[in-house]
Motif scaffolding. Structure first.
Motif, PDB file in Angstrom:
ATOM      1  N   SER A   1       0.843  -1.192   0.000  1.00 36.53           N
ATOM      2  CA  SER A   1       0.000   0.000   0.000  1.00 36.53           C
ATOM      3  C   SER A   1       0.877   1.240   0.000  1.00 36.53           C
ATOM      4  O   SER A   1       1.690   1.440   0.883  1.00 36.53           O
ATOM      5  CB  SER A   1      -0.908  -0.014   1.234  1.00 36.53           C
ATOM      6  OG  SER A   1      -1.657   1.171   1.297  1.00 36.53           O
ATOM      7  N   LEU A   2       0.724   2.065  -1.023  1.00 33.87           N
ATOM      8  CA  LEU A   2       1.493   3.307  -1.121  1.00 33.87           C
ATOM      9  C   LEU A   2       0.623   4.530  -0.946  1.00 33.87           C
ATOM     10  O   LEU A   2       1.085   5.651  -1.059  1.00 33.87           O
ATOM     11  CB  LEU A   2       2.191   3.371  -2.485  1.00 33.87           C
ATOM     12  CG  LEU A   2       3.226   2.275  -2.761  1.00 33.87           C
ATOM     13  CD1 LEU A   2       3.847   2.481  -4.121  1.00 33.87           C
ATOM     14  CD2 LEU A   2       4.281   2.243  -1.672  1.00 33.87           C
ATOM     15  N   GLY A   3      -0.655   4.352  -0.654  1.00 35.13           N
ATOM     16  CA  GLY A   3      -1.543   5.482  -0.512  1.00 35.13           C
ATOM     17  C   GLY A   3      -2.958   4.994  -0.263  1.00 35.13           C
ATOM     18  O   GLY A   3      -3.173   3.913   0.266  1.00 35.13           O
ATOM     19  N   LEU A   4      -3.930   5.807  -0.645  1.00 30.49           N
ATOM     20  CA  LEU A   4      -5.320   5.471  -0.437  1.00 30.49           C
ATOM     21  C   LEU A   4      -5.707   4.265  -1.281  1.00 30.49           C
ATOM     22  O   LEU A   4      -5.509   4.251  -2.493  1.00 30.49           O
ATOM     23  CB  LEU A   4      -6.203   6.668  -0.802  1.00 30.49           C
ATOM     24  CG  LEU A   4      -7.700   6.519  -0.529  1.00 30.49           C
ATOM     25  CD1 LEU A   4      -7.955   6.423   0.967  1.00 30.49           C
ATOM     26  CD2 LEU A   4      -8.470   7.687  -1.128  1.00 30.49           C
ATOM     27  N   HIS A   5      -6.248   3.259  -0.633  1.00 34.47           N
ATOM     28  CA  HIS A   5      -6.647   2.046  -1.350  1.00 34.47           C
ATOM     29  C   HIS A   5      -7.807   2.372  -2.297  1.00 34.47           C
ATOM     30  O   HIS A   5      -8.694   3.164  -1.984  1.00 34.47           O
ATOM     31  CB  HIS A   5      -7.056   0.972  -0.340  1.00 34.47           C
ATOM     32  CG  HIS A   5      -7.148  -0.396  -0.930  1.00 34.47           C
ATOM     33  ND1 HIS A   5      -8.234  -0.815  -1.667  1.00 34.47           N
ATOM     34  CD2 HIS A   5      -6.286  -1.455  -0.879  1.00 34.47           C
ATOM     35  CE1 HIS A   5      -8.044  -2.072  -2.046  1.00 34.47           C
ATOM     36  NE2 HIS A   5      -6.873  -2.480  -1.585  1.00 34.47           N
ATOM     37  N   ARG A   6      -7.790   1.722  -3.453  1.00 31.25           N
ATOM     38  CA  ARG A   6      -8.824   1.972  -4.456  1.00 31.25           C
ATOM     39  C   ARG A   6     -10.231   1.690  -3.915  1.00 31.25           C
ATOM     40  O   ARG A   6     -11.218   2.285  -4.364  1.00 31.25           O
ATOM     41  CB  ARG A   6      -8.547   1.083  -5.680  1.00 31.25           C
ATOM     42  CG  ARG A   6      -9.544   1.224  -6.839  1.00 31.25           C
ATOM     43  CD  ARG A   6      -9.407   2.567  -7.533  1.00 31.25           C
ATOM     44  NE  ARG A   6     -10.260   2.651  -8.700  1.00 31.25           N
ATOM     45  CZ  ARG A   6      -9.912   2.286  -9.943  1.00 31.25           C
ATOM     46  NH1 ARG A   6      -8.683   1.787 -10.160  1.00 31.25           N
ATOM     47  NH2 ARG A   6     -10.743   2.415 -10.952  1.00 31.25           N
ATOM     48  N   SER A   7     -10.348   0.797  -2.937  1.00 29.66           N
ATOM     49  CA  SER A   7     -11.654   0.480  -2.359  1.00 29.66           C
ATOM     50  C   SER A   7     -12.335   1.715  -1.783  1.00 29.66           C
ATOM     51  O   SER A   7     -13.561   1.854  -1.869  1.00 29.66           O
ATOM     52  CB  SER A   7     -11.493  -0.579  -1.263  1.00 29.66           C
ATOM     53  OG  SER A   7     -11.012  -1.795  -1.790  1.00 29.66           O
ATOM     54  N   TRP A   8     -11.551   2.625  -1.199  1.00 24.72           N
ATOM     55  CA  TRP A   8     -12.164   3.824  -0.624  1.00 24.72           C
ATOM     56  C   TRP A   8     -12.652   4.773  -1.719  1.00 24.72           C
ATOM     57  O   TRP A   8     -13.636   5.507  -1.507  1.00 24.72           O
ATOM     58  CB  TRP A   8     -11.167   4.520   0.298  1.00 24.72           C
ATOM     59  CG  TRP A   8     -10.885   3.729   1.531  1.00 24.72           C
ATOM     60  CD1 TRP A   8      -9.744   3.050   1.833  1.00 24.72           C
ATOM     61  CD2 TRP A   8     -11.782   3.502   2.619  1.00 24.72           C
ATOM     62  NE1 TRP A   8      -9.860   2.417   3.040  1.00 24.72           N
ATOM     63  CE2 TRP A   8     -11.106   2.672   3.563  1.00 24.72           C
ATOM     64  CE3 TRP A   8     -13.083   3.913   2.903  1.00 24.72           C
ATOM     65  CZ2 TRP A   8     -11.698   2.265   4.750  1.00 24.72           C
ATOM     66  CZ3 TRP A   8     -13.677   3.499   4.093  1.00 24.72           C
ATOM     67  CH2 TRP A   8     -12.993   2.690   4.996  1.00 24.72           C
ATOM     68  N   MET A   9     -12.000   4.780  -2.860  1.00 28.31           N
ATOM     69  CA  MET A   9     -12.500   5.580  -3.982  1.00 28.31           C
ATOM     70  C   MET A   9     -13.823   5.020  -4.495  1.00 28.31           C
ATOM     71  O   MET A   9     -14.749   5.770  -4.830  1.00 28.31           O
ATOM     72  CB  MET A   9     -11.457   5.615  -5.105  1.00 28.31           C
ATOM     73  CG  MET A   9     -10.124   6.199  -4.705  1.00 28.31           C
ATOM     74  SD  MET A   9      -8.927   6.184  -6.081  1.00 28.31           S
ATOM     75  CE  MET A   9      -7.437   6.665  -5.226  1.00 28.31           C
ATOM     76  N   VAL A  10     -13.897   3.690  -4.563  1.00 26.48           N
ATOM     77  CA  VAL A  10     -15.151   3.050  -4.971  1.00 26.48           C
ATOM     78  C   VAL A  10     -16.248   3.370  -3.955  1.00 26.48           C
ATOM     79  O   VAL A  10     -17.384   3.667  -4.325  1.00 26.48           O
ATOM     80  CB  VAL A  10     -14.957   1.531  -5.109  1.00 26.48           C
ATOM     81  CG1 VAL A  10     -16.285   0.835  -5.418  1.00 26.48           C
ATOM     82  CG2 VAL A  10     -13.940   1.217  -6.195  1.00 26.48           C
ATOM     83  N   ALA A  11     -15.907   3.314  -2.664  1.00 26.60           N
ATOM     84  CA  ALA A  11     -16.877   3.637  -1.625  1.00 26.60           C
ATOM     85  C   ALA A  11     -17.336   5.090  -1.734  1.00 26.60           C
ATOM     86  O   ALA A  11     -18.527   5.390  -1.554  1.00 26.60           O
ATOM     87  CB  ALA A  11     -16.274   3.379  -0.245  1.00 26.60           C
ATOM     88  N   GLY A  12     -16.410   6.001  -2.049  1.00 29.19           N
ATOM     89  CA  GLY A  12     -16.782   7.398  -2.213  1.00 29.19           C
ATOM     90  C   GLY A  12     -17.747   7.605  -3.368  1.00 29.19           C
ATOM     91  O   GLY A  12     -18.723   8.368  -3.258  1.00 29.19           O
ATOM     92  N   ALA A  13     -17.490   6.923  -4.493  1.00 31.48           N
ATOM     93  CA  ALA A  13     -18.406   7.020  -5.630  1.00 31.48           C
ATOM     94  C   ALA A  13     -19.770   6.447  -5.275  1.00 31.48           C
ATOM     95  O   ALA A  13     -20.815   6.962  -5.711  1.00 31.48           O
ATOM     96  CB  ALA A  13     -17.820   6.286  -6.834  1.00 31.48           C
ATOM     97  N   THR A  14     -19.788   5.376  -4.475  1.00 30.18           N
ATOM     98  CA  THR A  14     -21.052   4.777  -4.056  1.00 30.18           C
ATOM     99  C   THR A  14     -21.818   5.699  -3.126  1.00 30.18           C
ATOM    100  O   THR A  14     -23.042   5.835  -3.240  1.00 30.18           O
ATOM    101  CB  THR A  14     -20.788   3.427  -3.368  1.00 30.18           C
ATOM    102  OG1 THR A  14     -19.992   2.600  -4.217  1.00 30.18           O
ATOM    103  CG2 THR A  14     -22.091   2.708  -3.057  1.00 30.18           C
ATOM    104  N   VAL A  15     -21.120   6.332  -2.188  1.00 28.45           N
ATOM    105  CA  VAL A  15     -21.772   7.298  -1.304  1.00 28.45           C
ATOM    106  C   VAL A  15     -22.427   8.408  -2.118  1.00 28.45           C
ATOM    107  O   VAL A  15     -23.574   8.807  -1.854  1.00 28.45           O
ATOM    108  CB  VAL A  15     -20.747   7.894  -0.310  1.00 28.45           C
ATOM    109  CG1 VAL A  15     -21.298   9.148   0.354  1.00 28.45           C
ATOM    110  CG2 VAL A  15     -20.381   6.868   0.749  1.00 28.45           C
ATOM    111  N   LEU A  16     -21.734   8.915  -3.121  1.00 26.00           N
ATOM    112  CA  LEU A  16     -22.276   9.985  -3.956  1.00 26.00           C
ATOM    113  C   LEU A  16     -23.507   9.516  -4.724  1.00 26.00           C
ATOM    114  O   LEU A  16     -24.506  10.236  -4.835  1.00 26.00           O
ATOM    115  CB  LEU A  16     -21.201  10.482  -4.916  1.00 26.00           C
ATOM    116  CG  LEU A  16     -21.559  11.704  -5.781  1.00 26.00           C
ATOM    117  CD1 LEU A  16     -21.966  12.877  -4.910  1.00 26.00           C
ATOM    118  CD2 LEU A  16     -20.378  12.086  -6.670  1.00 26.00           C
TER     119      LEU A  16
END
Length: 426
Positions: free
Chosen positions: A16-31
């Motif tokens: 892991s070098l930064g924000l995991h892609r899963s959190w980006m997917v979660a952010g798009a889902t929240v939106l």
């Protein structure tokens, strides 16, 4: 910084070098969930403006809103099959597109059947596709750790989000008119659709990643795992006592929140001599506390047993409803009730999702949650109607609050022993 991706077929876990892609997917889902929820709630603000412009009475407009709720429930049941057939990205975009089309096309409506088709069928069906069924599918596929927290965020976006954003929409409608007002949810839906297209791959394996928190370095192969058919899943879950207990509990959840309190709290307060403006302030405060309660419940679900959490959440809700008639029903007492109820409003969703994911598996969870959302809507509709009848026949809402409290206590008692069992048939 971005994630390192694994070559197809690799079993090595990526550093892991930064924000995991899963959190980006979660952010798009929240939106997506937030946009759909705002669009779902927006028509209720336009009942009076439409009546003034077109001469439609309240019954005519609310008939379309009733169709919207029915379409939402039906489509939630179908969302699981759609997710398996089309994938999360296509389902999310289809739901947002249907909802946006219904809202935007209503700018040109002139007949009541336009209202039913656009706000009832299209908005209801689109919102059903973009509901917590989608959210639980994302949580199950993209997260091994922090699933409870993620579902809590999804629940807050789907429920409390509209409570927080609709006042701004109402203010814009008052100043600029209803047509300008509904452009706001249209813009939010468009942004959510773009985010879903850009940030919502089907599975972590499709981009060479592991689910967030996974400690099992599974290979990311090009072939998708075999998924059980909808009928096979139905056969599996129908034999589970836990499934029926959770289904009944979610019906109680809908009956005691949107069915009883959200629908009848203002007239109940009016019976006590509290003005509508003050009573609506209770609901607004509940909206803010619901966000805190949902996220907090998600945090707790990652650390404590889901069955015990559901026991306490339903139990506290039931006790608050049962005790309410025996208080002095003062403004201070009702404010305390609203605070407790706001924190508990969506608190049952994260531990329920956590329990369903653990017992039924990620592939079965969307279908299970589809049934639960349908039960939630049915419970809400039944409670709203029954409480109105009780008010007319008995002259008081208090028997309805007592009955709702008893149902919550029954749900708490039913879930705990079944959640503690590990000999499930699945």
């Amino acid at each position: 910084m971005t994630d390192l991706v694994l070559p197809r077929g690799s079993c090595r876990r990526p550093p892991s070098l930064g924000l995991h892609r899963s959190w980006m997917v979660a952010g798009a889902t929240v939106l997506a969930l937030l946009a759909a929820a705002v669009a779902m709630g927006a028509p209720s603000l336009l009942i009076l403006p439409l009546g003034r412009e077109y001469g439609w009475d309240v019954a005519t407009v609310t008939s379309a809103l009733s169709v919207r709720l029915a379409a939402f429930g039906v489509t939630s049941l179908l969302a699981s099959a759609a997710l398996n057939a089309w994938g999360v990205r296509r389902v999310a975009c289809a739901g947002l597109a249907l909802t946006g089309t219904g809202i935007f096309a209503s700018l040109a409506m002139t007949q009541t059947w336009h209202l039913v088709l656009l706000w009832g069928v299209l908005v209801g069906a689109g919102s059903g596709l973009t509901s917590l069924v989608l959210g639980t599918a994302i949580a199950g596929r993209w997260f091994e750790a922090r699933r409870g927290l993620v579902v809590g965020l999804f629940g807050a976006a789907a429920s409390a989000g509209q409570m927080l954003l609709l006042p701004g929409l109402a203010a814009a409608t008052d100043v600029l008119g209803w047509r300008a007002g509904i452009l706001m949810p249209c813009g939010l839906l468009a942004v959510a659709a773009v985010a879903a297209m850009a940030r919502m791959p089907e599975r972590p394996e499709d981009v060479g990643l592991l689910p967030y928190g996974s400690r099992d370095p599974r290979p990311a192969t090009t072939s998708l795992p075999t998924r059980p058919s909808t009928w096979r899943i139905l056969a599996d879950i129908s034999g589970s006592a836990l499934f029926w207990a959770l289904l009944g509990a979610f019906a109680v959840c809908g009956a005691t929140t949107s069915g009883l309190v959200q629908t009848h709290l203002v007239p109940f307060c009016a019976d006590l001599g509290i003005r509508p403006l003050q009573a609506s302030g209770f609901l607004a405060g509940m909206g803010l506390l619901t966000v805190i309660g949902s996220v907090g419940a998600g945090w707790l679900s990652d650390r404590f047993d889901a069955g015990w959490l559901l026991f306490w959440f339903y139990g506290v809700r039931g006790l608050s409803l049962v005790c309410l008639p025996f208080t002095d029903l003062s403004f201070a007492g009702l404010s305390l009730f609203a605070a407790v109820y706001g924190l508990d409003w969506i608190a049952t969703v994260p531990p329920t999702a956590r329990l369903v994911l653990a017992r039924f598996g990620p592939e079965r969870t969307p279908l299970v949650f589809g049934f639960m959302l349908a039960a939630h809507q049915a419970g809400a509709a039944a409670a709203a109607y029954a409480a109105a009848l009780a008010r007319i026949d008995l002259g008081s809402y208090l028997p309805s609050f007592l009955a709702a409290g008893a149902l919550c206590l029954l749900a708490a008692a039913a879930i705990l022993p079944l959640a503690a069992r590990r000999d499930m048939p699945l």
